[in-house]
Scaffold this active site. Structure first.
Site, mmCIF file in Angstrom:
data_model
loop_
_atom_site.group_PDB
_atom_site.id
_atom_site.type_symbol
_atom_site.label_atom_id
_atom_site.label_comp_id
_atom_site.label_asym_id
_atom_site.label_seq_id
_atom_site.Cartn_x
_atom_site.Cartn_y
_atom_site.Cartn_z
ATOM 1 N N TRP A 141 -7.794 7.828 8.485
ATOM 2 C CA TRP A 141 -8.684 8.670 9.001
ATOM 3 C C TRP A 141 -9.929 8.770 9.466
ATOM 4 O O TRP A 141 -10.883 7.317 9.131
ATOM 5 C CB TRP A 141 -8.925 10.054 8.010
ATOM 6 N N ASP A 175 -20.065 5.784 2.252
ATOM 7 C CA ASP A 175 -20.292 6.461 1.136
ATOM 8 C C ASP A 175 -19.893 7.000 0.091
ATOM 9 O O ASP A 175 -18.684 7.488 0.025
ATOM 10 C CB ASP A 175 -20.850 7.531 1.929
ATOM 11 N N GLU A 213 2.823 -21.153 7.067
ATOM 12 C CA GLU A 213 1.333 -19.666 5.922
ATOM 13 C C GLU A 213 2.146 -19.040 5.887
ATOM 14 O O GLU A 213 1.592 -17.763 4.711
ATOM 15 C CB GLU A 213 1.366 -19.775 7.923
#
Ligand code: GLA
Length: 729
Positions: free
Chosen positions: A477, A534, A614
């Site tokens: 989101w 946050d 790799e």
């Protein structure tokens, strides 16, 4: 534990390592007496001193008692206009135009369990895990009432705070500020640490002694921002990772915020944190109430590292609502840096096949799959599959990915609209914009006014068919610009100061409803990387893309800063191709893997272009991550050295709760010829245990490893990475 001592009108909160106290002082003023290392209790108001200080006024009730001043005594929740000239926690304009709020004690009660805040993110806890203290204050002249809420999670050393403001008067009032947190300190030298940066370089710690006056950090961008984070710390000047008194203050909020500290004329300090008053003005009709978002305090008597570990535990156990709790999170591959907008069903299927061969478990299709989205100037808002690129739609692609044994996920950016979109052509009035004023663009897009119910309903009904795609497991989101032109057609001119906060409430409602309708979906938050990293977002999206900067060496700094509050399991981190897209730097795949592994771990590169070596290295990294998954994601996290300081390496470490297993990760700096020998000193081990390093023959005493160190072989080349796995015998 909460103690209410009614004889002395003293209320004390205890956690395992800290004590917090307030007292109803003379004239009913609620004074703050102590927050610090745990004490037995008692009345700590003996710490407060009273003196007649010039130019510090005295409340009316004090008569000619000139030693009692709101301007000099520590307040529990500072009001404004009535004699305290320092930073206020609450400001209001009353019906008569005055801006005076003068709060007095009106009652308190304690109860088992933790309060909840409907519509807002909050730490949660069971009845037996937390206690709540509610303290009521009142401004008699206006009828304005304030309820201070304290949640005590004793075992976690966490004290949460929230504030409810009620207009108990008979006329409307305008709330200009309602801080979540006000915390006063008696004279002491304190440093303030903020976490600052910019897009692609977020949350770099900045530490400075508090100087006289006001200093702090904040955001007026309508998002918590890349530039500053709603987490700050205060600490003794000598405090470091392992020693010293530290305080953390975390705001659970994703919009504009302010964290300010003031050192006053007598060297008292005050920290105030909450919604930024510059973009906030809320009308309260009689009887209406406003709830300020939650803040969470940690007092750590034993350094910044222990402060961080307390936050990590509390966030993991009492904030993240992980839909896949108990399940190992899949290693993902995200298509963004692998393909950007240049993909179709064929190239995606090819990428998915290569990823599956290497052991990737979740395939994420990033931006570009919907509407007419071929570049970042168009298509946002049109949440239907572009069948030209993806014939057969999401269903066919999901089935293909599942057939390869992987889960499937997609990217969305629901809060935004492109002007070149069907949504904008139909509803241009849904974008934030003031009358007669063309709104500013950011990344060529506009912001939808999700403070409006009909806009939220539309977003949900547009997303629903996409999110209902059978087999969809994950959603990223995103949110790719800050708010400007903040004006909502749904509100009267007098209420436009409410838009920014209503936007955040709208966002939380959207996310909550998506979570409820699609409980199996893992949602990863993102805002141009870490622009909304946050604790508010973490309540809805248990992991967040840490930064658009995937350069492993810059990531050392970003993840170091982020770790001061947020746990590894919340930090989105991927290995990307070299030369790095953001810095042009090339470092080894091994180094990129070690850095990304201390996060949610995944790849964001065209793995189909990797050579055999790799590919083998990627397989090895994925196996290693899976092997140490619990240790990495939930182990106690230690920062060993700072990437901001000159030194032979940047190091960090995870330790299991029983201290028997530890993983030390190290990345060296630029190569130096004929360099001094270096050693690493792990932390948090059992000093009495013997540890084997990387399965070798020898065992080493825990105390020697921690105090004397473990020598590292000399290195050739820049930015080499190592991991040391320590296991107790
Ligand atoms: C933002 C995100 C990136 C990517 C792009 C897509 O910048 O942070 O990870 O998803 O958007 O447009």
């Amino acid at each position: 534990m909460i103690q209410l001592d009614w004889n002395n009108q003293v209320f004390t909160l205890h956690t395992r390592a800290s004590t917090y106290q307030m007292k109803v002082g003379d004239y009913g003023v609620l004074l703050h007496t102590y927050y610090g290392p745990r004490l037995r209790g008692g009345d700590l108001s003996y710490l407060l001193q009273y003196a007649d200080r010039g130019f510090s006024p005295n409340p009316a009730e004090a008569g000619h008692n000139r030693v009692f001043s709101l301007d000099t005594l520590p307040q529990e929740y500072a009001a404004s206009g009535a004699g305290d000239y320092r930073l206020p926690a609450i400001q209001a304009e009353l019906a008569d135009g005055s801006q005076i709020v003068d709060l007095r004690f009106a009652g308190a009660e304690a109860r088992r369990g933790k309060y909840a805040l409907p519509g807002l993110p909050a730490f949660f806890a069971g009845e037996a895990e937390a206690d709540t203290l509610s303290v009521r204050l009142e401004d008699a002249a206006s009828g304005l009432r304030v309820e201070l809420l304290y949640g005590v999670l004793e075992e976690y050393d966490l004290i949460t705070r929230a504030v409810r403001v009620v207009n108990g008067g008979s006329a409307p009032l305008r709330l200009g500020q309602a801080a979540s947190l006000c915390l006063d300190f008696l004279p002491a030298k304190l440093d303030l640490i903020t976490f600052d940066g910019r897009h692609a370089m977020e949350r770099c710690p900045a530490r400075a002694p508090l100087r006289p006056g006001v200093q702090g950090a904040g955001s007026v961008r309508g998002m918590s921002s890349h530039q500053h984070n709603p987490f700050v710390a205060l600490c003794e000047p000598g405090a470091d990772e392992d020693r010293g008194l530290c305080y953390g203050a975390l705001l659970l909020y994703s919009g504009s915020f302010q964290a300010e500290a003031e050192r006053d004329q007598f060297d008292n300090s005050r920290l105030v944190m909450g919604i930024h008053p510059r973009s906030f003005c809320w009308t309260l009709e009689p009887g209406e109430e406003f709830t300020a978002p939650e803040a969470a305090l940690v007092c750590s008597p034993d350094g910044l590292g222990a402060m961080s570990r307390r936050y990590h535990r509390a966030i993991r156990d009492h904030l993240l609502r992980d839909p896949w709790k108990g399940e190992r999170k899949p290693v993902l591959l995200n298509s963004w840096e692998a393909a950007y907008f240049n993909f179709n069903a064929g190239t995606l299927a090819e990428l998915a096949r290569s990823a599956a061969e290497l052991g990737v478990e979740l395939f994420v299709m990033d931006d570009g799959w919907f509407g007419s989205r071929d570049n970042d100037r168009q298509g946002l808002g049109d949440w239907w599959v572009n069948e030209e690129k993806l014939p057969g739609g999401l269903e066919r692609l999901t089935a293909q990915v599942q057939a390869l044994g992987m889960k499937f996920g997609i990217w969305v950016e629901p809060e935004m609209v492109s002007e070149d979109s069907a949504l904008y052509r139909a509803h241009s009035d849904w974008a934030l914009a003031a009358p007669n004023r063309a709104p500013a663009r950011g990344r060529s897009q506009l912001v939808l006014d999700i403070s409006r119910r009909e806009v939220r309903e539309h977003i949900l009904s547009a997303l629903r068919p996409v999110l209902s795609c059978p087999g969809l497991s994950y959603v990223k989101w995103d949110m790719n610009r800050g708010l400007t032109d903040v004006w909502s057609a749904a509100l009267s001119p007098q209420r436009q100061g409410e838009v920014c906060h209503r936007y955040v409430l709208g966002l939380y409602e959207l996310l909550e409803r998506v979570r409820q309708e699609f409980p199996h979906l893992l949602i990863e938050g993102c805002a141009g990387g870490g622009g909304r990293f946050d604790a508010g977002m973490l309540y809805y999206t248990p992991q967040i893309w840490c930064s658009d900067n995937t350069d492993a060496i810059d990531r050392l700094r970003i993840q170091y800063g982020t770790s001061f509050c947020y746990p590894v399991c919340a930090m989105g981190a991927h290995v990307s191709a070299v030369p790095n897209e953001q810095t042009g730097r090339s470092v080894s795949l091994e180094t990129r893997g070690v850095v990304a592994m201390s996060g949610t771990f995944g790849y964001e590169m065209d793995v189909g272009r990797c050579g055999p070596e790799e590919r083998e290295e990627i397989r090895r990294q994925i196996r290693l991550f899976q092997k140490y998954y619990d240790l990495i994601q939930t182990g106690d996290y230690y920062r060993l050295t700072s990437p901001f300081e000159e030194g032979p390496f940047t190091g960090w470490q995870q330790v299991s709760a029983d201290r028997r297993r530890a993983l030390v990760s190290l990345v060296t700096g630029p190569a130096r010829a004929n360099a001094p020998f270096a050693a690493v000193r792990p932390k948090g081990l059992d000093p009495d245990a013997m540890y084997r390093v990387n399965g070798g023959e020898a065992v080493y005493p825990g105390d020697a490893l921690m105090r004397a160190g473990y020598p590292l072989p000399p290195q050739m080349g820049d930015y080499r990475a190592f991991q040391l796995y320590l296991e107790a015998e």
